[in-house]
Write an enzyme that holds these catalytic residues in place. Structure first.
Site, PDB file in Angstrom:
ATOM      1  N   SER A   1      38.771  28.803  41.317  1.00 49.69           N
ATOM      2  CA  SER A   1      39.623  29.952  41.060  1.00 49.69           C
ATOM      3  C   SER A   1      38.789  31.220  40.985  1.00 49.69           C
ATOM      4  O   SER A   1      37.574  31.179  40.781  1.00 49.69           O
ATOM      5  CB  SER A   1      40.387  29.767  39.745  1.00 49.69           C
ATOM      6  OG  SER A   1      39.497  29.777  38.644  1.00 49.69           O
ATOM      7  N   LYS A   2      39.447  32.368  41.132  1.00 50.46           N
ATOM      8  CA  LYS A   2      38.761  33.652  41.075  1.00 50.46           C
ATOM      9  C   LYS A   2      38.113  33.871  39.713  1.00 50.46           C
ATOM     10  O   LYS A   2      37.075  34.512  39.604  1.00 50.46           O
ATOM     11  CB  LYS A   2      39.754  34.787  41.355  1.00 50.46           C
ATOM     12  CG  LYS A   2      40.332  34.795  42.760  1.00 50.46           C
ATOM     13  CD  LYS A   2      41.298  35.953  42.914  1.00 50.46           C
ATOM     14  CE  LYS A   2      41.958  35.941  44.278  1.00 50.46           C
ATOM     15  NZ  LYS A   2      42.921  37.051  44.444  1.00 50.46           N
ATOM     16  N   ARG A   3      38.762  33.365  38.664  1.00 47.70           N
ATOM     17  CA  ARG A   3      38.246  33.607  37.316  1.00 47.70           C
ATOM     18  C   ARG A   3      36.980  32.807  37.023  1.00 47.70           C
ATOM     19  O   ARG A   3      36.105  33.258  36.305  1.00 47.70           O
ATOM     20  CB  ARG A   3      39.319  33.255  36.280  1.00 47.70           C
ATOM     21  CG  ARG A   3      40.466  34.260  36.230  1.00 47.70           C
ATOM     22  CD  ARG A   3      41.466  33.889  35.168  1.00 47.70           C
ATOM     23  NE  ARG A   3      42.113  32.617  35.457  1.00 47.70           N
ATOM     24  CZ  ARG A   3      42.965  31.999  34.646  1.00 47.70           C
ATOM     25  NH1 ARG A   3      43.257  32.537  33.483  1.00 47.70           N
ATOM     26  NH2 ARG A   3      43.521  30.858  34.991  1.00 47.70           N
ATOM     27  N   LYS A   4      36.869  31.616  37.606  1.00 46.00           N
ATOM     28  CA  LYS A   4      35.758  30.727  37.257  1.00 46.00           C
ATOM     29  C   LYS A   4      34.673  30.665  38.320  1.00 46.00           C
ATOM     30  O   LYS A   4      33.548  30.271  38.035  1.00 46.00           O
ATOM     31  CB  LYS A   4      36.282  29.305  37.016  1.00 46.00           C
ATOM     32  CG  LYS A   4      37.169  29.156  35.798  1.00 46.00           C
ATOM     33  CD  LYS A   4      37.732  27.750  35.692  1.00 46.00           C
ATOM     34  CE  LYS A   4      36.640  26.694  35.570  1.00 46.00           C
ATOM     35  NZ  LYS A   4      37.197  25.336  35.412  1.00 46.00           N
ATOM     36  N   ASN A   5      35.001  31.048  39.543  1.00 46.29           N
ATOM     37  CA  ASN A   5      34.077  30.788  40.649  1.00 46.29           C
ATOM     38  C   ASN A   5      33.884  32.014  41.530  1.00 46.29           C
ATOM     39  O   ASN A   5      34.685  32.943  41.510  1.00 46.29           O
ATOM     40  CB  ASN A   5      34.612  29.642  41.522  1.00 46.29           C
ATOM     41  CG  ASN A   5      34.907  28.387  40.750  1.00 46.29           C
ATOM     42  OD1 ASN A   5      36.046  28.144  40.374  1.00 46.29           O
ATOM     43  ND2 ASN A   5      33.896  27.591  40.500  1.00 46.29           N
TER      44      ASN A   5
END
Length: 482
Positions: free
Chosen positions: A257-261
């Site tokens: 995901s954008k938030r984690k990766n």
């Protein structure tokens, strides 16, 4: 336009919401390869009807990313084609026409529930420990009453009528037969109050209009497929083949995901990954080569690729494996001239123009990404700063280091041919003749001329540094012990 011979046509339909997700590239690669293998066409359609998430300029980011990865498309907003428009926002009247057609056929209805009504409905359902869903209160309205409210200017959406107690099934080209009971399928909104279609209406209308034969998309759309099958049925259209791909996963099995990766294709490009290596790595996400090869080109992937070999388990996107593959491409797949060309955007502003052909053979095996070139080579052309303790290793003393440096300076001053092999021979012979510890001696020499404990081969490095720089650094190091 009809497709009487059933030419294979695949597509991706990204939303222009900012970056180009690595998952979009992954889906594009498999859709393109499947179309190419079957002498078909690969299409890009921009689904830009979610105006709240729309980001200006991000459509071009998608095109640029696919071009960099070497995944060309046959039709799309940028190249045109027989099924224009390829942007959903340019075709709003058509979606409205199809939605109203469903109302006339009795397969859809006007819904006048406000946001506040829906929120309250959801809260009550959650309090009763029910799954949130629309309770169909507007479904019972007669068409005459609903149209009066529409004509009066009342705000509305159009919802699809989902039948009760029906098992909706399909033969998925990757997952086999799949069945979902319609009782868990909500009466989906098809047209929003702002006049834009939802994904579900838009995707079915456009896939039919563009004659898409195979819908290869992520597994997150499995639960939505019954809605799409119903729409195909309601319109009287032939179903395409559905093939739900596994999603890319982190090593802990969570979804990328954008938030984690770091999921931006542009980011990988800017970090110095080769397009060929990233593309090759994406080929291995959920698919394996029949000969169990890890490294192969796009043409080979197209020739070997088949839907039957795609796994249903989410593949792990392992950055360490990608780094290994990128390094392998740099070491083995590109010529030195090709690497020099690729390195140009990554060279620091003060990098000497004539230095790269000399140092690249020394650092090529250490490059993981092209961006590494700066850190690996800066000591060749920038001043180094040394402290006394840097030069004294675990097996040395200050007196020994001073002696190593004094004697090395004498030997290097006497060198007439500034070449790696003869210099190495002279220094090794001196070290052995004096009975010094080779490891300690050469580490002192390495740190003195580079400022580092890990470098390319020492004497090849010294040759490139040149006599003037080498002598200057050796004398500066020696001065620390006076």
């Amino acid at each position: 336009m009809k497709n009487p011979k059933k030419t294979i046509r695949t597509r991706i339909a990204p939303s222009p919401t900012g970056l180009m997700h690595i998952g979009t590239a992954y889906m594009a690669l498999f859709n393109y390869a499947f179309a190419q293998k079957n002498s078909g066409q690969f299409i890009i359609r921009i689904e830009d009807t979610d105006r709240q998430r729309f980001v200006e300029g991000s459509e071009q980011v998608i095109f640029d990313g696919l071009k960099w990865l070497g995944i060309p498309h046959t039709e799309g907003p940028d190249v045109g084609g027989p099924h224009v428009p390829y942007r959903q926002s340019e075709n709003l009247s058509m979606y409205k026409k199809f939605a109203e057609e469903l109302i006339e056929k009795g397969y859809a209805y006007y819904c006048f529930c406000s946001v506040e009504t829906l929120d309250e409905m959801r809260k009550q359902q959650q309090a009763r420990k029910e799954l949130p869903h629309y309770d169909r209160r507007c479904r019972v309205l007669s068409i005459e009453e609903a149209k009066k409210r529409v004509d009066a200017g009342e705000k509305y959406v159009i919802r699809m009528k989902v039948p009760d107690h029906e098992v909706i099934g399909w033969d998925d080209a990757i997952r086999g037969h799949v069945e979902i009971n319609s009782d868990v399928v909500d009466d989906q909104v098809l047209m929003k109050s702002d006049g834009f279609p939802t994904y579900h209406l838009g995707v079915v209308v456009d896939d039919h209009r563009m004659e898409i034969t195979h819908i290869m998309r992520g597994e997150e759309w499995i639960s939505s497929t019954p809605k799409h099958i119903l729409l195909y049925r309601y319109f009287g259209w032939e179903l395409p083949v559905f093939a739900h791909m596994p999603l890319l996963r982190n090593p802990d099995r969570s979804k990328m995901s954008k938030r984690k990766n770091d999921v931006s294709v542009q980011s990988y490009r800017e970090k110095g990954y080769l397009s060929e290596a990233l593309r090759n790595y994406l080929c291995l996400m959920g698919w394996s080569h029949p000969q169990e090869k890890d490294v192969f080109n796009l043409n080979e992937f197209i020739a070997k690729m088949s839907l039957e070999r795609i796994q249903t388990t989410g593949p792990i996107f392992d950055i360490n494996k990608l780094n290994w593959m990128n390094g392998k491409y740099i070491r083995e797949m590109l010529s030195l001239d090709e690497i020099i060309e690729r390195l140009q955007p990554f060279l620091p502003a003060d990098f000497p123009k004539d230095l790269l052909p000399k140092v690249l053979p020394l650092v090529r095996d250490r490059l993981v990404t092209l961006k590494d070139i700066g850190l690996l080579t800066e000591f060749f052309y920038r001043n180094i700063a040394l402290k006394k303790e840097d030069l004294i290793g675990k097996k040395s003393t200050a007196d020994k280091v001073k002696m190593y440096l004094d004697e090395s300076i004498k030997k290097f001053e006497a060198v007439t041919e500034w070449k790696a092999l003869p210099m190495e021979t002279v220094l090794r012979d001196m070290c052995d003749a004096k009975g010094w510890n080779r490891g300690a001696f050469f580490m002192t020499l390495r740190v003195a001329v580079t400022g580092r404990t890990t470098t390319p081969p020492l004497f090849d490095t010294i040759e490139v540094l040149g006599k003037e720089t080498t002598m200057k650094r050796l004398n500066q190091a020696c001065a620390l012990f006076t």
